[in-house]
Design an enzyme around this catalytic site. Structure first.
Site: not given
Length: 434
Positions: A131, A140, A169, A302, A312, A398, A400-402
C-alpha cells in the site's frame, strides 16, 4: 453469548504458524544479521518469504470468498502474533503484503480480483504487495482542508493515468529487485495540471488509487519508476520501505482501483484493519520479552539465596508485563472481530481498532523496558534478545500511523462527532445510560 475460545481451525492455524515461526523464521536472522545494509538484508530473506508462500501464509491473508483461506480478521492476528514473537523483519514483510492487498480486496472489481490476486493465490514464488501511501515530509495531515495534501499526483491522458511524485516508508513497494512490487496500490491526488492542492477544496474529493505492477513499469520509459534508496533502520533491519519516485509513469485506465473521491475511504478502511493488527505485532513483542525475562528470573539469583522471581520487585514487573500482554491480545481480538461482525457503524468499529493500536504499541515498549529492568544490566548485552526487542518495539508507536500525530487524532475526531456514542462498539447503537 460471549466466547473467547479459539475454534479448532484457529488452534490448528496457531500450531502451524508457531511451527513455521520456530522453524524457517527463527533461522532468518542468521541469514541477514551479518550483511552490511538494509537492502541486502531484505533481499536475503527472499527464500524465507518463499517458504511462507509455500506454507499458505500469503494465501491465508486473502478471504475465502476470493479464493484465499482467511475466514476472519482474528486469523491474521493469530498468525502475526506467532511470527512477531520470533522474527520481526520477515513477519513485517508478510504483514506488509497483507496490507498491500487490502485496497484491492476492498475496492477491486471482479475482473481486478481475478487478474491481480492470482499470483498471491498460487502458493508459488515470492509475490510482494504494498500500500503506497506515505510520502517524504509526512502524511499525518494529508486530508486537512487548507493543507498541502498529497504531493503524488495523477492526471488523465487518454486511456492512461500518469503518476508523478515520491513515496517513502511504503513496505515492500520496491520489490525484491528494486523494480517494483508485484502489486503496488498507489494513493494519488487527482490533478490534471500537477498544480498544488486547492486550499478551499475538500482533499478527500481528489484521492484515487492506481494499481502498478512490474509489467506496467516495464512498459514505461526507463526512469519512470525509481527506487532512490532504502533507509537504514535501528530496528526491523531486514525490511524494505524505500524512498521511490514516479516520473510520468503511465498506468492503463483498467488499473484504476478507486476513482477520485473514493480513494480516501478505502485507505481509511485499510489502515483501520492494519491498526488492530499492529496490536497483534505488539503482543508478539510483549510475549517474547516476558518469556525471556521469566526464564532468566526463574534460573538466576544474581548471587543471592533465591531466584530473582522470588524477589517481589522482579515479580511485580513480570506480573505487569503479563497483564498488559493479555489485555492487549483481548482488545486486539475484540477490535478485529468487531470490524468484521459489529456491532456499531464503521466509526465505532474503527474506534476499537485505534485503541488496540495505541494501547498495545505503547505498552510493547513499556514491557520490554520493564523486562530489562527485571533482568538488569545483563539485558543490555547483544547476546540477549532485549536490545533487539526494544529497537523493534520502538517502531510500533511510530509506524502505520503514529500514535500521536495520526491515531490519537483519529480518535479525537470520532469523539467530536455530534452523534458519538461511547459504547456503540460494544453494545451497538443504543445509548447506554449510567
Amino acid at each position: 453469548m460471549i466466547d473467547f475460545h479459539l475454534t479448532g481451525e484457529q488452534r490448528q492455524l496457531q500450531q502451524n504458524a508457531r511451527a513455521f515461526a520456530q522453524g524457517p523464521l527463527a533461522s532468518a536472522r542468521e541469514t541477514y544479521s551479518h550483511l552490511p545494509d538494509q537492502r541486502s538484508r531484505f533481499r536475503s530473506t527472499r527464500s524465507t518469504y518463499r517458504q511462507a508462500v509455500e506454507a499458505g501464509l500469503i494465501k491465508g491473508q486473502i478471504p475465502t470468498e476470493l479464493g484465499g483461506t482467511r475466514s476472519s480478521f482474528v486469523d491474521a492476528a493469530i498468525l502475526l502474533e506467532e511470527f512477531y514473537a520470533v522474527e520481526t523483519s520477515v513477519a513485517l514483510t508478510i504483514a506488509g503484503t497483507g496490507l498491500g492487498l487490502t485496497p484491492l480486496i476492498l475496492a477491486g472489481s471482479a475482473q481486478q480480483h481475478e487478474r491481480f490476486l492470482k499470483p498471491f493465490l498460487s502458493g508459488e514464488g515470492e509475490p510482494l504487495a504494498s500500500l503506497v501511501h506515505s510520502e517524504p515530509g509526512g502524511t499525518a495531515n494529508w486530508l486537512e482542508k487548507g493543507g498541502k495534501g498529497l504531493q503524488t499526483t495523477a492526471r488523465k491522458e487518454g486511456r492512461y493515468w500518469v503518476i508523478n511524485g515520491e513515496k517513502l516508508w511504503t513496505t515492500n513497494s520496491g520489490g525484491w529487485d528494486g523494480k517494483g512490487a508485484d502489486l503496488q496500490c498507489v494513493v494519488c491526488r487527482y490533478s490534471q495540471d500537477n498544480s498544488p492542492q486547492d486550499p478551499s477544496a475538500d482533499p478527500s474529493a481528489a484521492i484515487l488509487i492506481l494499481i502498478v505492477t512490474p509489467k506496467v513499469i516495464a512498459q514505461n520509459e526507463p526512469g519512470a519508476y525509481t527506487v532512490l534508496h532504502d533507509s537504514e533502520l535501528t530496528g526491523l533491519t531486514a525490511t524494505s520501505g524505500p524512498h521511490s519516485r514516479f516520473m510520468n509513469l503511465r498506468v492503463p485506465e483498467a488499473n484504476l482501483l478507486a476513482s477520485p473521491g473514493t480513494g480516501a475511504s478505502v485507505v481509511e478502511q485499510a489502515f483501520g484493519t492494519s491498526a488492530a493488527l499492529v496490536g497483534a505485532l505488539s503482543v508478539g513483542i510483549m510475549r517474547a520479552a516476558f518469556e525471556s525475562a521469566l526464564q532468566f528470573a526463574k534460573t538466576d539469583s544474581r548471587r543471592g539465596a533465591v531466584p530473582l522471581l522470588q524477589r517481589q520487585s522482579v515479580a511485580d514487573l513480570l506480573i505487569d508485563i503479563k497483564m498488559r500482554a493479555d489485555t492487549s491480545r483481548l482488545l486486539t481480538w475484540k477490535a478485529l472481530h468487531g470490524l468484521q461482525h459489529g456491532p456499531g457503524d464503521f466509526r465505532a468499529r474503527l474506534e476499537l481498532c485505534l485503541q488496540a493500536k495505541i494501547f498495545s504499541a505503547d505498552n510493547a515498549v513499556r514491557c520490554v523496558e520493564d523486562a530489562m529492568k527485571a533482568v538488569g544490566i545483563t539485558s543490555y548485552t547483544k547476546d540477549q534478545p532485549f536490545p533487539r526487542l526494544l529497537n523493534d518495539a520502538m517502531c510500533l508507536p511510530l509506524f502505520d500511523g503514529g500514535n500521536i500525530g495520526i491515531r490519537r487524532r483519529q480518535l479525537e475526531k470520532i469523539f467530536q462527532d455530534d452523534g458519538y456514542e461511547p459504547w456503540a462498539a460494544f453494545y451497538g447503537d443504543q445509548q447506554v445510560n449510567n
